[in-house]
Design a protein around this motif. Structure first.
Motif, mmCIF file in Angstrom:
data_model
loop_
_atom_site.group_PDB
_atom_site.id
_atom_site.type_symbol
_atom_site.label_atom_id
_atom_site.label_comp_id
_atom_site.label_asym_id
_atom_site.label_seq_id
_atom_site.Cartn_x
_atom_site.Cartn_y
_atom_site.Cartn_z
ATOM 1 N N ALA A 1 -8.297 -4.791 3.772
ATOM 2 C CA ALA A 1 -8.834 -3.432 3.927
ATOM 3 C C ALA A 1 -7.740 -2.466 4.362
ATOM 4 O O ALA A 1 -7.666 -1.323 3.874
ATOM 5 C CB ALA A 1 -9.977 -3.439 4.942
ATOM 6 N N TYR A 2 -6.871 -2.906 5.251
ATOM 7 C CA TYR A 2 -5.779 -2.058 5.722
ATOM 8 C C TYR A 2 -4.790 -1.774 4.587
ATOM 9 O O TYR A 2 -4.280 -0.658 4.451
ATOM 10 C CB TYR A 2 -5.070 -2.751 6.886
ATOM 11 C CG TYR A 2 -3.916 -1.964 7.450
ATOM 12 C CD1 TYR A 2 -4.112 -0.723 8.039
ATOM 13 C CD2 TYR A 2 -2.617 -2.477 7.410
ATOM 14 C CE1 TYR A 2 -3.051 0.001 8.576
ATOM 15 C CE2 TYR A 2 -1.552 -1.771 7.942
ATOM 16 C CZ TYR A 2 -1.778 -0.533 8.523
ATOM 17 O OH TYR A 2 -0.723 0.170 9.040
ATOM 18 N N THR A 3 -4.541 -2.783 3.753
ATOM 19 C CA THR A 3 -3.638 -2.601 2.615
ATOM 20 C C THR A 3 -4.192 -1.551 1.648
ATOM 21 O O THR A 3 -3.451 -0.708 1.136
ATOM 22 C CB THR A 3 -3.416 -3.938 1.884
ATOM 23 O OG1 THR A 3 -2.866 -4.885 2.810
ATOM 24 C CG2 THR A 3 -2.464 -3.776 0.710
ATOM 25 N N ILE A 4 -5.484 -1.595 1.399
ATOM 26 C CA ILE A 4 -6.119 -0.595 0.531
ATOM 27 C C ILE A 4 -5.954 0.802 1.128
ATOM 28 O O ILE A 4 -5.623 1.766 0.418
ATOM 29 C CB ILE A 4 -7.602 -0.946 0.311
ATOM 30 C CG1 ILE A 4 -7.729 -2.232 -0.516
ATOM 31 C CG2 ILE A 4 -8.329 0.206 -0.393
ATOM 32 C CD1 ILE A 4 -9.135 -2.797 -0.572
ATOM 33 N N ASP A 5 -6.135 0.927 2.434
ATOM 34 C CA ASP A 5 -5.965 2.228 3.089
ATOM 35 C C ASP A 5 -4.517 2.734 2.948
ATOM 36 O O ASP A 5 -4.289 3.921 2.691
ATOM 37 C CB ASP A 5 -6.336 2.137 4.569
ATOM 38 C CG ASP A 5 -7.842 2.007 4.789
ATOM 39 O OD1 ASP A 5 -8.605 2.331 3.850
ATOM 40 O OD2 ASP A 5 -8.242 1.583 5.887
ATOM 41 N N LEU A 6 -3.558 1.836 3.128
ATOM 42 C CA LEU A 6 -2.154 2.216 2.978
ATOM 43 C C LEU A 6 -1.860 2.676 1.552
ATOM 44 O O LEU A 6 -1.144 3.665 1.338
ATOM 45 C CB LEU A 6 -1.238 1.043 3.338
ATOM 46 C CG LEU A 6 -1.036 0.718 4.817
ATOM 47 C CD1 LEU A 6 -0.222 -0.563 4.955
ATOM 48 C CD2 LEU A 6 -0.324 1.864 5.529
ATOM 49 N N LEU A 7 -2.408 1.948 0.588
ATOM 50 C CA LEU A 7 -2.188 2.308 -0.815
ATOM 51 C C LEU A 7 -2.769 3.686 -1.123
ATOM 52 O O LEU A 7 -2.138 4.505 -1.798
ATOM 53 C CB LEU A 7 -2.834 1.257 -1.718
ATOM 54 C CG LEU A 7 -1.907 0.232 -2.373
ATOM 55 C CD1 LEU A 7 -2.719 -0.800 -3.124
ATOM 56 C CD2 LEU A 7 -0.905 0.903 -3.294
ATOM 57 N N ARG A 8 -3.978 3.937 -0.659
ATOM 58 C CA ARG A 8 -4.599 5.245 -0.882
ATOM 59 C C ARG A 8 -3.757 6.356 -0.266
ATOM 60 O O ARG A 8 -3.533 7.413 -0.880
ATOM 61 C CB ARG A 8 -5.998 5.265 -0.275
ATOM 62 C CG ARG A 8 -7.039 4.506 -1.087
ATOM 63 C CD ARG A 8 -8.342 4.487 -0.353
ATOM 64 N NE ARG A 8 -9.420 3.890 -1.159
ATOM 65 C CZ ARG A 8 -10.487 3.319 -0.648
ATOM 66 N NH1 ARG A 8 -10.641 3.239 0.676
ATOM 67 N NH2 ARG A 8 -11.415 2.815 -1.436
ATOM 68 N N CYS A 9 -3.261 6.107 0.943
ATOM 69 C CA CYS A 9 -2.445 7.107 1.627
ATOM 70 C C CYS A 9 -1.159 7.369 0.860
ATOM 71 O O CYS A 9 -0.762 8.531 0.661
ATOM 72 C CB CYS A 9 -2.139 6.627 3.043
ATOM 73 S SG CYS A 9 -1.189 7.799 4.026
ATOM 74 N N ALA A 10 -0.512 6.304 0.389
ATOM 75 C CA ALA A 10 0.730 6.468 -0.368
ATOM 76 C C ALA A 10 0.477 7.164 -1.698
ATOM 77 O O ALA A 10 1.253 8.028 -2.124
ATOM 78 C CB ALA A 10 1.384 5.107 -0.589
ATOM 79 N N ALA A 11 -0.624 6.794 -2.367
ATOM 80 C CA ALA A 11 -0.947 7.416 -3.651
ATOM 81 C C ALA A 11 -1.195 8.912 -3.490
ATOM 82 O O ALA A 11 -0.749 9.728 -4.317
ATOM 83 C CB ALA A 11 -2.172 6.730 -4.266
#
Length: 340
Positions: free
Chosen positions: A153-163
């Motif tokens: 879940a944290y990885t998905i949040d990081l990806l969204r933030c980077a995107a």
């Protein structure tokens, strides 16, 4: 006062107290010095040097136990199974200033960076094959799967933030891929835990040294704080993918080293579709356990275009691994084609 080192070890007197039960001569009569070491799950890792007149210097590593008691349990399990040579020697568990510590031997590196040479990368593969074949009994609860769900879940949040920060469509596509694998984690973990073995759990070049004793060289695995049960290919994928990142010339060795593991572990004479499937699903699981998140954090924190580009390239490599894991989980048939 010590110039650096664990926050809990405040003085030379504290060091003497830690060493006393296991090295009383050193504790009483040696001049002690300490410096912080990098690496491991904790930054509070200290190398202690003890010097006495007329004697060779002795070195130890002191590591706080903290809330993670898996590492001491791992050393005990290795000792019971005759596998202690795969790790630094645990001298004991000791305490000072109200804290518990592991007292370990310091393992000198034969060579600072041996990983450009295939024979030493193969030594690590052979060490992993030995470890996985040891049938070590492991009852400690690492709570790894609970951590994995949180990490995904944290990885998905990081990806969204980077995107959103960089308006990069590759990262937006990565969000979809990681969500797809996260949704399949129960199936992936069921497959990986179908015949579990004892794992190191965090195999990368910073956690391996090549030791040379009496002309014999061997791989020693450091930092057993993530030891657990799982698929042997979780360790293998961790080693091969991290080796590729830290030593780009090793990319061409990937399949040779994977085949060397299959043979060393007695799994056959060739890499089968079953091996590839388990390997890439294991690699995808590792990505969601933190491997991808580390590089995404570096992308977001990078201060220069060069460092951001390097972190982005590593993140995209792990996103490709996630896509491959999803593809393998979705494939059916006796001989699936290898996804690109």
């Amino acid at each position: 006062m010590l110039p650096r080192g664990p926050r809990e070890v405040r003085s030379v007197e504290s060091l003497r107290e830690l060493l006393a039960p296991y090295a009383p001569d050193v504790s009483a009569g040696a001049t002690l010095s300490a410096r912080a070491l990098r690496g491991g799950l904790t930054a509070d890792l200290t190398r202690v040097s003890a010097t006495r007149p007329g004697a060779a210097p002795e070195q130890f590593v002191i590591k706080p136990v903290g809330e993670n008691e898996l590492e001491s349990a791992a050393y005990a399990a290795l000792a019971r199974s005759g596998m202690s040579d795969l790790a630094p020697r645990l001298l004991g568990t000791t305490g000072a200033d109200g804290q518990s510590f592991l007292l370990l031997e310091y393992v000198s590196r034969w060579k600072t960076w041996p990983w450009r040479d295939e024979p030493y990368a193969r030594m690590v593969i052979e060490a992993l094959a030995r470890l996985h074949a040891s049938r070590i009994e492991w009852t400690a609860d690492s709570r790894y799967d609970a951590h994995l769900g949180t990490s995904a879940a944290y990885t998905i949040d990081l990806l969204r933030c980077a995107a959103q920060s960089f308006r990069d469509p590759r990262l937006s596509g990565g969000v979809r891929a990681v969500k797809a694998l996260a949704a399949r984690l129960p199936a992936a973990r069921a497959q990986l835990l179908s015949a579990p073995v004892f794992l190191h759990g965090d195999v990368h070049p910073g956690n391996v040294v090549i030791r040379s004793e009496r002309g014999r060289r061997r791989a020693v695995l450091l930092d057993w704080g993530r030891a657990r049960l799982g698929s042997p290919f979780e360790d293998v994928a961790s080693w091969l993918q991290c080796l590729r990142y830290f030593e780009p010339s090793a990319a061409r060795l990937h399949d040779r080293l994977l085949l060397h593991y299959v043979r060393s572990a007695g799994l056959g004479d060739r890499i089968t579709a079953v091996h590839r499937r388990e390997y890439w699903v294991a690699a995808g699981s590792n990505a969601l356990a933190g491997a991808l998140g580390v590089h995404l954090s570096s992308v977001l924190a990078a201060r220069t275009p060069i460092s951001r580009a390097r972190a982005m390239a590593a993140a995209m490599d792990w996103i490709r691994i996630v896509r491959r894991a999803v593809a393998y989980l979705d494939l059916s048939g006796d001989e699936p084609q290898r996804p690109s």
